[in-house]
Design a protein around this motif. Structure first.
Motif, PDB file in Angstrom:
ATOM      1  N   LEU A   1       0.917  -1.265  -0.063  1.00  0.00           N
ATOM      2  CA  LEU A   1      -0.025  -0.191  -0.025  1.00  0.00           C
ATOM      3  C   LEU A   1       1.011   1.546   0.098  1.00  0.00           C
ATOM      4  O   LEU A   1       0.482   2.287  -0.614  1.00  0.00           O
ATOM      5  N   ARG A   2       2.104   1.016   0.789  1.00  0.00           N
ATOM      6  CA  ARG A   2       2.972   2.469   0.712  1.00  0.00           C
ATOM      7  C   ARG A   2       3.731   2.485  -0.516  1.00  0.00           C
ATOM      8  O   ARG A   2       4.303   3.655  -0.714  1.00  0.00           O
ATOM      9  N   ASP A   3       3.555   1.660  -1.476  1.00  0.00           N
ATOM     10  CA  ASP A   3       4.462   1.637  -2.653  1.00  0.00           C
ATOM     11  C   ASP A   3       3.535   2.280  -3.947  1.00  0.00           C
ATOM     12  O   ASP A   3       2.533   1.698  -4.253  1.00  0.00           O
ATOM     13  N   PRO A   4       3.866   3.442  -4.436  1.00  0.00           N
ATOM     14  CA  PRO A   4       3.108   4.182  -5.485  1.00  0.00           C
ATOM     15  C   PRO A   4       2.951   3.223  -6.664  1.00  0.00           C
ATOM     16  O   PRO A   4       2.172   3.392  -7.510  1.00  0.00           O
ATOM     17  N   GLY A   5       3.916   2.413  -7.090  1.00  0.00           N
ATOM     18  CA  GLY A   5       3.861   1.590  -7.932  1.00  0.00           C
ATOM     19  C   GLY A   5       3.486   0.284  -7.824  1.00  0.00           C
ATOM     20  O   GLY A   5       3.995  -1.085  -8.226  1.00  0.00           O
ATOM     21  N   ARG A   6       2.324   0.447  -6.944  1.00  0.00           N
ATOM     22  CA  ARG A   6       1.947  -1.235  -6.401  1.00  0.00           C
ATOM     23  C   ARG A   6       1.283  -2.161  -7.400  1.00  0.00           C
ATOM     24  O   ARG A   6       1.177  -3.394  -7.429  1.00  0.00           O
TER      25      ARG A   6
END
Length: 575
Positions: free
Chosen positions: A74-79
């Motif tokens: 969830l914290r990864d913009p490129g999820r």
């Protein structure tokens, strides 16, 4: 496969546990089917899966491997996904977990879809929040009901039917087939029940243990007798199930466990232990609980109404041993209460070790002289095969103290006083730094060291051929405990710094100048005064019997180490 711009990319989250005999593949499939039925009408497409297998629902998301990966994603913009869908909230959320987890989704603006609300959860909708809280409570209630049903069923099976409910058979018994399973469905699947039968090799040893105890031998004496007679100990008798234990000799703890086990009378006994859930961190309850095995008191044991297997020891003989153990315990208690403290002080108590076996040498008064001795009995010899150790090693206290006092006095002679003062100043600074940590920090550091020791043992057991699945679970738990301890250590505040500063070299010189002739003070000191002096200096002694040499170490500073001969000759070469 090409996905149009209108398609919503979903990550699927789920969980199944093997504790209530779920089939992982079947559980995943029906949860995935419910999730797809919810999102496909909205042009949803699952592009990632986070499905935990074999982890209890009571574990918070941070302690479930795949759920924790989802929280990190969830914290990864490129999820790679736009929303998350859950197929069954009761499988995924437990108790108040939804309230502790959903704010993370809201913070990163990731919608959470649930079939029970017909789409994404609205964080501003009180009805949605209430529904999810109800499902968390239902999940907790369902787990508790399962535990109660299972324990009640197992209790009745043990008490009314004398059913063997699994686990390692006690030493002296082995597992035998007892026919098809009484449940028709399980019997059709080929499952069978089992019972205990006497092991023709180990059962005579159990009978011998009870006989020797009734003849007057102690637990330790019985262990030594069995080892001397060449009777294989439990770990040597069944090495495949005991790869982590030494297989060289009997231990008195094993003898005690056999003498206290009522299953040798032919009755089945269950509920001797239980799984107890304890908070992982009392200051952060969201981390959940950890499970530990705990012994139950004897009044909570479940005993079968009728004999369930062939007895190795008659009930009368077993009761006679228990009565004798209680009588011995009462007698020992009276002796301890009547014992008077020794009138003779021992200056080196707890400070002398035998280099042959590494054990502390015990003080004893023989013909008005104090000795430190290391007794190597037959039992110790069996535990250390091949060790050339005399039956008793002696070291006289007065000779060691005389040489030790000369060594301490020499540290305060004019030619060595400067070096001694510098060493004492360093020791004072080190002690001050050690005191600066709080008890909580010391406990956290101790927990980290314990985890490291556990990991070393587990890896050794794995190399020795232990079950990889079991050992891997142990290793994961140890790693998790270490991470939690490190996290606790990182968040703890430092100790109060308002304390006396450490002594510097100038202050120490003033103190030593005021004491006068140090050698005279040390030689004139009584034995009960020297004990605290040796303790303050951190004196430890290693005695090598073959060369008749004692090596003295002083730990509070960068110590002078010197060889002392117990005959009184002082080795002039310090090392």
């Amino acid at each position: 496969m090409e996905v149009s711009a209108l398609v919503i990319r979903f990550a699927f989250a789920g969980r199944c546990s093997t504790e209530d005999l779920q089939d992982p593949e079947a559980s995943r499939n029906w949860q995935l089917t419910r999730a797809r039925a919810l999102i496909e009408p909205a042009e949803g497409h699952i592009v990632a899966e986070y499905f935990d297998i074999g982890h209890s629902r009571a574990l918070p998301w941070q302690r479930r491997p795949r759920a924790n990966e989802l929280l990190k994603a969830l914290r990864d913009p490129g999820r790679g996904f736009d929303a998350v869908v859950i197929g069954e909230p009761q499988r995924t959320f437990y108790g108040n977990q939804f309230g502790n987890t959903f704010p993370v989704f809201v913070h990163f603006r990731i919608p959470l879809w649930v079939p029970e609300v017909g789409g994404p959860i609205d964080p501003d909708n009180e009805a949605h929040d209430l529904v999810m809280s109800v499902f968390g409570g239902m999940s907790k209630g369902e787990r508790n009901r399962i535990k109660i049903r299972v324990r009640t069923a197992m209790s009745s099976q043990a008490q009314l039917q004398g059913r063997y409910l699994g686990g390692r058979p006690p030493y002296g018994y082995r597992i035998a087939d007892a026919g098809p399973h009484p449940n028709p469905g399980k019997a059709a699947a080929g499952q069978r029940i089992h019972r205990l039968e006497p092991d023709p090799t180990a059962a005579p040893a159990v009978q011998q243990i009870f006989s020797l105890y009734l003849e007057g031998l102690s637990d330790k004496g019985i262990a030594a007798r069995l080892t001397r007679d060449g009777v294989p100990c439990p770990s040597a008798h069944d090495p495949g199930r005991n790869p982590h234990r030494a297989k060289v000799a009997w231990q008195q703890g094993a003898v005690r466990a056999i003498l206290l086990n009522p299953r040798y009378t032919g009755y089945e006994v269950w509920n001797k232990q239980r799984k107890e859930e304890r908070l992982l961190d009392i200051d952060d309850v969201t981390l959940g609980h950890t499970t530990r095995m705990t012994h139950n008191p004897t009044e909570k044991w479940i005993r079968s109404n009728e004999p369930a297997h062939e007895a190795i020891i008659s009930p009368d003989r077993f009761d006679a041993v228990q009565a004798l153990r209680k009588q011995r315990a009462r007698n020992q208690g009276r002796q301890e209460r009547a014992a008077k403290p020794s009138a003779r002080p021992y200056a080196l108590r707890g400070r002398v070790r035998c280099t042959l076996c590494g054990r502390k040498m015990q003080p004893a008064t023989i013909r008005d002289r104090v000795y430190y001795r290391c007794q190597f009995t037959e039992h110790e010899a069996a535990l250390h095969p091949g060790l050339d150790h005399p039956r008793t090693v002696y070291l006289r206290e007065d000779i060691v103290c005389q040489a030790l006092d000369q060594w301490i006095a020499r540290a305060f002679t004019p030619d060595r006083l400067t070096a001694t003062i510098q060493a004492l100043a360093q020791a004072s600074a080190a002690a001050s730094a050690a005191e600066s940590q709080t008890p909580e920090q010391a406990q956290a550091r101790k927990a980290i060291k314990d985890c490291d020791r556990r990991l070393t043992r587990y890896h050794a057991a794995l190399d020795a051929g232990a079950d990889p699945a079991v050992v891997t679970q142990w290793i994961n738990e140890a790693h998790q405990d270490k991470e939690n301890a490190q996290k606790q250590l990182d968040t703890l505040p430092h100790a109060n710094q308002h304390k006396e500063p450490p002594l510097d070299a100038h202050r120490i010189r003033q103190i030593t100048d005021g004491l006068g002739d140090m050698a005279q003070h040390i030689h004139a000191a009584s034995t009960d005064t020297k004990g605290p002096l040796y303790e303050a200096l951190g004196i430890t002694i290693s005695y090598e019997h073959e060369t008749r040499t004692a090596t003295v170490r002083s730990r509070p500073s960068n110590p002078y180490r010197q060889w002392l001969c117990p005959r009184g000759d002082l080795n002039p070469h310090a090392r």
